[in-house]
Enzyme design. Sequence first.
Site, mmCIF file in Angstrom:
data_model
loop_
_atom_site.group_PDB
_atom_site.id
_atom_site.type_symbol
_atom_site.label_atom_id
_atom_site.label_comp_id
_atom_site.label_asym_id
_atom_site.label_seq_id
_atom_site.Cartn_x
_atom_site.Cartn_y
_atom_site.Cartn_z
ATOM 1 N N MET A 1 0.830 -1.176 0.000
ATOM 2 C CA MET A 1 0.000 0.000 0.000
ATOM 3 C C MET A 1 0.867 1.227 0.000
ATOM 4 O O MET A 1 1.995 1.201 0.422
ATOM 5 C CB MET A 1 -0.920 0.007 1.207
ATOM 6 C CG MET A 1 -0.222 -0.171 2.538
ATOM 7 S SD MET A 1 -1.029 0.728 3.829
ATOM 8 C CE MET A 1 -0.331 2.321 3.595
ATOM 9 N N ASP A 178 4.493 -5.408 -1.263
ATOM 10 C CA ASP A 178 4.447 -4.005 -1.648
ATOM 11 C C ASP A 178 5.180 -3.174 -0.601
ATOM 12 O O ASP A 178 6.129 -3.643 0.020
ATOM 13 C CB ASP A 178 3.000 -3.563 -1.844
ATOM 14 C CG ASP A 178 2.106 -3.933 -0.653
ATOM 15 O OD1 ASP A 178 2.591 -3.897 0.488
ATOM 16 O OD2 ASP A 178 0.922 -4.259 -0.872
ATOM 17 N N SER A 179 4.744 -1.929 -0.394
ATOM 18 C CA SER A 179 5.468 -1.044 0.523
ATOM 19 C C SER A 179 5.492 -1.566 1.950
ATOM 20 O O SER A 179 6.443 -1.313 2.694
ATOM 21 C CB SER A 179 4.854 0.355 0.494
ATOM 22 O OG SER A 179 3.464 0.307 0.753
ATOM 23 N N ASP A 180 4.451 -2.286 2.363
ATOM 24 C CA ASP A 180 4.466 -2.847 3.708
ATOM 25 C C ASP A 180 5.586 -3.872 3.857
ATOM 26 O O ASP A 180 6.203 -3.977 4.919
ATOM 27 C CB ASP A 180 3.121 -3.491 4.026
ATOM 28 C CG ASP A 180 2.007 -2.462 4.196
ATOM 29 O OD1 ASP A 180 2.324 -1.270 4.351
ATOM 30 O OD2 ASP A 180 0.825 -2.851 4.160
ATOM 31 N N HIS A 353 1.483 3.891 7.050
ATOM 32 C CA HIS A 353 2.187 2.616 6.907
ATOM 33 C C HIS A 353 2.496 2.011 8.278
ATOM 34 O O HIS A 353 2.459 2.695 9.302
ATOM 35 C CB HIS A 353 3.470 2.817 6.098
ATOM 36 C CG HIS A 353 3.219 2.868 4.627
ATOM 37 N ND1 HIS A 353 2.763 3.991 3.991
ATOM 38 C CD2 HIS A 353 3.329 1.914 3.664
ATOM 39 C CE1 HIS A 353 2.615 3.748 2.698
ATOM 40 N NE2 HIS A 353 2.943 2.488 2.474
#
Length: 376
Positions: A1, A178-180, A353
């Site tokens: 995300m 992903d970004s996580d 995040h």
Amino acid sequence: MTKRIAALALAPVMAAALTGFALRQPPAPEARPLPPVIQPLAGAPQIALLPPSAVTALPRLAPQVTGLATATPEGLQHDWPGLHLRARFTGTALRLLFDDAANRFRLSLDGRPVAILTRTGNQVVDLTGLPPGPHDIALEKLSESPGPALFGGVFLPPGSTALPPPAPAARLFDFIGDSDSVGYANTATNRACTPDTVFLATDSSAAFGPRTAAQFGADYRLIARSGLGLVRNYDGADPGRTMTMLYPPPPETPPQIIVIALGSNDFSTPLRDGEPWPDAAALRADFTRALVAFTRQRHAEAPHAQILLLVFTEYGADILAAHQAAQAELASTGLATTLVPLPKLGRHACDWHPTLDDHALIAQTLIDAITALPAP
């Protein structure tokens, strides 16, 4: 995300109507200033920057490398997160060559961090004044690359000699996400951040993947990139660049554990006009088909690996239902997977995040799930 910040605009007439009321101001963005290229830590040896010509005539030390990188005559080209390497030598000096204006690294000596290196550019990091004798050097990439960069290698000045590299860990875990999964801004303490703060607050080595692997004495690879979804990126951006399309060729060394942590970007934002799915049900069905195919591909590359499907359930019923349907279809063809639903996270780091505490919670959830797996 990725970013999910909502902005509120008040018309002047509304502002006038609210005269006399105390309006809550949005928090000021967390702003971390860029540090110098070399940030020595406690107990650091002497560290200086030299031109690339300082290693021209020196022998190269062969490290043990983990992560996605391409070996070239000039060094290791890399653009995925989580690259890390270790090497051993004996002597009082060492040099590392970079051609990298984008990334941030942690340098450790004999198991202790001694410096953070930020956007070194095309320079040599020169270490001198080390105690005589054998040493273990480690370099960990902390940041997420905006594009390809080059690590030119480890070089031995006169008086230093190579030792065999450390043996690789007995187990290797892959984390796909992903970004996580990257660890986007995971050390931040504020949801509002400047771009430099996001860069400086990202520590991929402290993300849930490396934490999980460490619990089992395993090494790790991160195949993750901010904003990517399996079939749909965050907010429908860049439709031709999803994880399905960008996934790299399989490395030579197969993993024993594969954690697939995709779907947050696919489902976190409403569909826009012009996207190929007429409604959420069509997106859910397409994601299910893609997850089944993606998982089968990973199984074909590493037939003995155990596969876990990590689900960020805070993004609603569709993401969980899609994963459950994919798991059932895979099971019907004899491919067993483990579904790992996550509880709601605090998400108080930049752009909503996960914080370090959130990453610890995710890691513990995965540790429990992996511990419960049957013997392969």
